[in-house]
Design a protein around this motif. Structure first.
Motif, PDB file in Angstrom:
ATOM      1  N   GLY A  17      -9.100  -1.246  -2.446  1.00 18.96           N
ATOM      2  CA  GLY A  17     -10.294  -1.392  -3.258  1.00 18.96           C
ATOM      3  C   GLY A  17     -11.493  -1.781  -2.425  1.00 18.96           C
ATOM      4  N   PRO A  18     -12.696  -1.636  -2.977  1.00 17.76           N
ATOM      5  CA  PRO A  18     -13.918  -1.896  -2.205  1.00 17.76           C
ATOM      6  C   PRO A  18     -14.080  -3.342  -1.769  1.00 17.76           C
ATOM      7  CG  PRO A  18     -14.415  -1.523  -4.532  1.00 17.76           C
ATOM      8  CD  PRO A  18     -12.984  -1.169  -4.337  1.00 17.76           C
ATOM      9  N   LEU A  70       0.820  -1.216   0.000  1.00 19.06           N
ATOM     10  CA  LEU A  70       0.000   0.000   0.000  1.00 19.06           C
ATOM     11  C   LEU A  70       0.848   1.258   0.000  1.00 19.06           C
ATOM     12  CD1 LEU A  70      -2.740  -0.884   2.661  1.00 19.06           C
ATOM     13  CD2 LEU A  70      -2.923  -1.032   0.179  1.00 19.06           C
ATOM     14  N   CYS A  71       2.079   1.156   0.498  1.00 21.05           N
ATOM     15  CA  CYS A  71       2.939   2.335   0.638  1.00 21.05           C
ATOM     16  C   CYS A  71       3.671   2.695  -0.650  1.00 21.05           C
ATOM     17  CB  CYS A  71       3.992   2.106   1.727  1.00 21.05           C
ATOM     18  SG  CYS A  71       3.300   1.592   3.284  1.00 21.05           S
ATOM     19  N   ASP A 126      -9.475  -7.657   0.751  1.00 18.56           N
ATOM     20  CA  ASP A 126      -9.436  -8.118   2.141  1.00 18.56           C
ATOM     21  C   ASP A 126      -8.065  -8.666   2.519  1.00 18.56           C
ATOM     22  OD1 ASP A 126      -9.410 -10.452   0.706  1.00 18.56           O
ATOM     23  OD2 ASP A 126     -11.227 -11.296   1.586  1.00 18.56           O
ATOM     24  N   THR A 127      -7.072  -8.468   1.644  1.00 21.61           N
ATOM     25  CA  THR A 127      -5.703  -8.875   1.949  1.00 21.61           C
ATOM     26  C   THR A 127      -4.740  -7.744   1.620  1.00 21.61           C
ATOM     27  OG1 THR A 127      -5.350  -9.839  -0.257  1.00 21.61           O
ATOM     28  CG2 THR A 127      -6.152 -11.317   1.490  1.00 21.61           C
ATOM     29  N   GLU A 128      -3.571  -7.848   2.211  1.00 22.98           N
ATOM     30  CA  GLU A 128      -2.526  -6.842   2.034  1.00 22.98           C
ATOM     31  C   GLU A 128      -1.252  -7.543   1.562  1.00 22.98           C
ATOM     32  OE1 GLU A 128      -0.233  -3.837   5.080  1.00 22.98           O
ATOM     33  OE2 GLU A 128      -1.288  -5.545   5.961  1.00 22.98           O
ATOM     34  N   GLU A 129      -0.584  -6.933   0.590  1.00 23.10           N
ATOM     35  CA  GLU A 129       0.688  -7.481   0.120  1.00 23.10           C
ATOM     36  C   GLU A 129       1.826  -6.946   0.982  1.00 23.10           C
ATOM     37  OE1 GLU A 129       3.212  -7.943  -4.014  1.00 23.10           O
ATOM     38  OE2 GLU A 129       2.328  -5.993  -3.538  1.00 23.10           O
ATOM     39  N   TRP A 179     -11.471   4.589   5.925  1.00 22.84           N
ATOM     40  CA  TRP A 179     -10.591   5.705   5.554  1.00 22.84           C
ATOM     41  C   TRP A 179      -9.663   5.314   4.416  1.00 22.84           C
ATOM     42  CZ3 TRP A 179      -5.252   6.426   5.702  1.00 22.84           C
ATOM     43  CH2 TRP A 179      -4.815   7.738   5.469  1.00 22.84           C
ATOM     44  N   LEU A 180      -9.091   4.104   4.466  1.00 22.11           N
ATOM     45  CA  LEU A 180      -8.184   3.640   3.413  1.00 22.11           C
ATOM     46  C   LEU A 180      -8.906   3.566   2.070  1.00 22.11           C
ATOM     47  CD1 LEU A 180      -6.363   0.807   5.394  1.00 22.11           C
ATOM     48  CD2 LEU A 180      -5.325   2.940   4.598  1.00 22.11           C
ATOM     49  N   ARG A 181     -10.152   3.111   2.092  1.00 18.31           N
ATOM     50  CA  ARG A 181     -10.924   3.038   0.851  1.00 18.31           C
ATOM     51  C   ARG A 181     -11.264   4.434   0.334  1.00 18.31           C
ATOM     52  NH1 ARG A 181     -14.107  -2.212   3.072  1.00 18.31           N
ATOM     53  NH2 ARG A 181     -12.823  -3.766   1.980  1.00 18.31           N
ATOM     54  N   ALA A 182     -11.561   5.345   1.246  1.00 17.75           N
ATOM     55  CA  ALA A 182     -11.849   6.717   0.834  1.00 17.75           C
ATOM     56  C   ALA A 182     -10.635   7.386   0.202  1.00 17.75           C
ATOM     57  CB  ALA A 182     -12.323   7.530   2.037  1.00 17.75           C
ATOM     58  N   GLN A 183      -9.438   6.981   0.623  1.00 20.74           N
ATOM     59  CA  GLN A 183      -8.209   7.532   0.056  1.00 20.74           C
ATOM     60  C   GLN A 183      -7.804   6.836  -1.239  1.00 20.74           C
ATOM     61  OE1 GLN A 183      -6.681  10.263   1.518  1.00 20.74           O
ATOM     62  NE2 GLN A 183      -8.530  10.134   2.770  1.00 20.74           N
ATOM     63  N   GLY A 184      -8.501   5.779  -1.606  1.00 26.50           N
ATOM     64  CA  GLY A 184      -8.155   5.036  -2.805  1.00 26.50           C
ATOM     65  C   GLY A 184      -6.981   4.096  -2.629  1.00 26.50           C
TER      66      GLY A 184
END
Length: 228
Positions: A212-213, A167-168, A216-219, A204-209
């Motif tokens: 995605g909607p 995400l970063c 449910d996982t993070e790389e 908040w993360l979804r509002a920032q783009g």
């Protein structure tokens, strides 16, 4: 009061003071990368943002000279306590990133810094467990400074091992490290379910783009950068 946490394989259980980051999937991913480096007793190793001290202890098992740093007083106490329990000599210092050892150079630097995007900026004078994960709007508050300092903190042929969330901006980290004169690449990837912090912050993360909607996982990625 302390709690116990399961660290990377082979370390035994770690004690944690309240509010100290417990070893999780990112710790285990980075631990495997650290073990693959083939640490030896003549190496100087630096663990930046040490938290519980799990990675510092893993490096110390090889006999390497290990220094660990964290900005959290509780993390410093926890890492010292775990080193003493394990019978390993680890120098644990309190400070901001590489600040306490600015004049020293290392053969290997390992870091699991704060990288969770947050709607506020983490203060170096702040308190609480959020110090271990909050990293500003883009999640790069600590990452960018590590990228800027790594080259000068490494000896020739020294290596930085850095873990963070996709995400970063993985490419941003690679670009910054390359621009500083390091040769770098992603050496490990893993997809993990969102943990409690990310789940609580999803709206908040979804509002920032950033998410995605239906994500449910993070790389998680480990980046290896070498000063050649």
């Amino acid at each position: 009061m302390t709690t116990a946490a399961a660290p990377p394989a082979g370390l035994g259980r770690l004690w944690l003071l309240p509010g100290v980051y417990a070893p999780q999937a990112d710790t285990r991913l980075l631990a495997r990368a650290l073990q693959a480096e083939g640490l030896t007793a003549d190496m100087d190793v630096l663990d930046v943002c040490t938290g519980s001290g799990a990675l510092a202890l893993l490096a110390a098992r090889s006999g390497a000279r290990v220094c660990a740093i964290d900005i959290s007083r509780r993390a410093v106490l926890t890492a010292r306590m775990n080193a003493a329990r394990a019978g390993h000599r680890v120098r644990v210092l309190r400070g901001d990133l590489t600040g306490p050892v600015a004049a020293q150079r290392f053969d290997l630097i390992v870091s699991n810094p704060p990288y969770v995007p947050a709607p506020r900026t983490r203060s170096a004078r702040g308190h609480g467990p959020e110090l271990a994960w909050d990293a500003g709007m883009g999640g790069r508050q600590a990452l960018d400074r590590i990228c800027a300092r790594a080259h000068d903190a490494l000896r020739p042929n020294g290596v930085l091992l850095l873990v963070h969330s996709g995400l970063c901006g993985t490419e941003e980290t690679l670009d910054r490290l390359t621009a500083s004169g390091l040769r770098c690449a992603v050496t490990s990837r893993s997809f993990v379910p969102f943990g409690p912090v990310m789940t609580e912050r999803l709206p908040w993360l979804r509002a920032q783009g950033l998410v995605g909607p239906y994500d449910d996982t993070e790389e998680l990625v480990v980046i290896r950068a070498e000063r050649t």
